[in-house]
Design an enzyme around this catalytic site. Structure first.
Site, PDB file in Angstrom:
ATOM      1  CE  LYS A   1     -15.007  -6.006   9.619  1.00 40.88           C
ATOM      2  NZ  LYS A   1     -13.739  -6.542   9.059  1.00 40.88           N
TER       3      LYS A   1
ATOM      4  CG  MET B   1      -8.077  -5.281  10.042  1.00 38.05           C
ATOM      5  SD  MET B   1      -7.370  -6.816   9.356  1.00 38.05           S
ATOM      6  CE  MET B   1      -6.650  -7.540  10.827  1.00 38.05           C
ATOM      7  CD  GLU B   2      -3.916  -1.913   9.992  1.00 40.52           C
ATOM      8  OE1 GLU B   2      -4.730  -1.379   9.194  1.00 40.52           O
ATOM      9  OE2 GLU B   2      -3.538  -3.087   9.891  1.00 40.52           O
TER      10      GLU B   2
ATOM     11  CD  GLU C   1      -2.670  -1.123   2.649  1.00 40.88           C
ATOM     12  OE1 GLU C   1      -3.770  -1.684   2.722  1.00 40.88           O
ATOM     13  OE2 GLU C   1      -2.095  -0.650   3.652  1.00 40.88           O
TER      14      GLU C   1
ATOM     15  CG  ASP D   1     -13.197  -5.914   1.783  1.00 44.52           C
ATOM     16  OD1 ASP D   1     -12.038  -5.469   1.945  1.00 44.52           O
ATOM     17  OD2 ASP D   1     -14.032  -6.006   2.705  1.00 44.52           O
TER      18      ASP D   1
ATOM     19  CB  THR E   1      -6.926  -1.268   1.286  1.00 43.87           C
ATOM     20  OG1 THR E   1      -6.229  -2.262   2.035  1.00 43.87           O
ATOM     21  CG2 THR E   1      -6.051  -0.781   0.145  1.00 43.87           C
TER      22      THR E   1
END
Lengths: 244, 244
Positions: free
Chosen positions: A176, A178-179, A17, A202, A92
């Protein structure tokens, strides 16, 4: 803003990324913390001094160090070393058909960052678990650049369990990942303004499995993310930094 | 071990858990990091130089900063400042009737620290999510002191969902809490030996709700935890530090 260039810290989880961003901005790798796998890249971008801090590759598992703990540690070390005026969590993310989102959408963060996987049913702790860490106002910036604005919700898992879904509905989150909440926690403790830029890989409520969507769309979303990060950096001004 | 006193870092989440330990060891409060709410207490304990690093109270929610992110940040800052020879994650925890555990049991950690709330179904990332961070051998120490040994599993929630239960069964963990894997992640990155001492407040498979058990048993478990931490410190020797 002082005469010296404003400093912007961009925290990212995955090398794939970050690469198009460090390439586009021609950032040079610089020394990161010795006791963490982080990789840091620094340089001038227009009127800004930019540090892209990537969590780095886990030495034992040979994968990017995703999740809140490596992100928070990277952010902490980078704030200590770089003393930024703004922290950006870039990466992302997932979104939902029900909100009208599509793959490739770019979101700027809303006014709070929440966790959807910290359930602590003890007096006072439940709200702490959600976090609701402050984010700066991004609406004007998003309107100028044609991006969406949504609350970013964080967990340490790629999937969405029924428990997660209940919490996400309660927060009204549209993005949504994760960080971001881990990054925002550290930014809040240090008193540094915080925002996020997330490109959608997604749709959580799509019949296709999230891992497959993620793999299929990572490359496209990463390119769009890089364009968005550069566009945001060029648009940043004093008003943006202080519009909490 | 060199002539200088070996340094032991004890990372704790709750002030109420730490107070009997800092009192028993007569530790003095010392300066912690400026950008985190941590509170640090340092002093000599027998042949050791001990730093008890408490995550501290969240300024906005006025509750102890529990969970993996504050624990990891506290550990990172303390390792930077104190350069310990051993890291100990100490606190209260849950266990299971099915393992023969009872409230008040004291566990030392097994040879790995795992997460049960990081589900990442992408190639290579699933094992990373579990973590399996190394812990030192504690069996001899536990036998000498009359404690149990069990794998400690961590999440950011007090409850146990069906998804959690599946992961806990797979790891064979006997102790469930909210910080150790975050602490162990940082210890692993820094190459510092790691163990945990956990006193049991609640049985996850008991009909009584976990929050109620936790509140009812916190005081008793905290006293037992303090006795256990002091006993472990007095027993620590060079063999313990290096028995990875």
């Amino acid at each position: 803003m002082s005469d010296s260039a404003a400093r912007v810290l961009i925290v990212m989880a995955m090398e794939a990324e970050a690469e198009p961003i460090t390439a586009a901005l021609r950032l040079a790798e610089t020394t990161g913390p010795s006791d963490l796998p982080c990789r840091w890249y620094r340089g001038a971008a227009d009127h800004l001094d930019v540090l892209v801090a990537v969590n780095g590759v886990d030495a034992r598992f040979d994968v990017d160090s995703i999740g809140t703990v490596p992100a928070a540690l990277n952010t902490y070390a980078a704030i200590q070393a770089f003393n930024p005026d703004l922290v950006i969590s870039a990466g992302t993310a997932g979104a939902w058909h029900r909100d009208g989102s599509v793959v490739g959408d770019v979101f700027l963060s809303g006014v709070s960052f929440v966790n959807h996987d910290r359930r602590i049913e003890l007096r006072g702790f439940d709200a702490y678990g959600v976090g609701s860490h402050p984010g700066i106002q991004t609406r004007d910036l998003a309107d100028r650049l044609g991006f969406k604005v949504g609350i970013v919700t964080t967990s340490n898992s790629l999937d969405e369990t029924p428990h997660d879904a209940e919490r996400i509905e309660a927060s009204g989150a549209a993005v949504k990942e994760m960080e971001a909440a881990g990054v925002a926690y550290v930014a809040e403790q240090a008193g540094v303004p915080m925002m996020a830029i997330k490109a959608i890989t997604d749709l959580v409520d799509d019949p296709a499995p999230t891992p497959q969507q993620f793999i299929d769309n990572l490359s496209v979303a990463t390119e769009l993310l890089a364009e968005a990060v550069v566009a945001v950096l060029l648009e940043l001004d004093e008003e943006t930094f202080t519009s909490t």
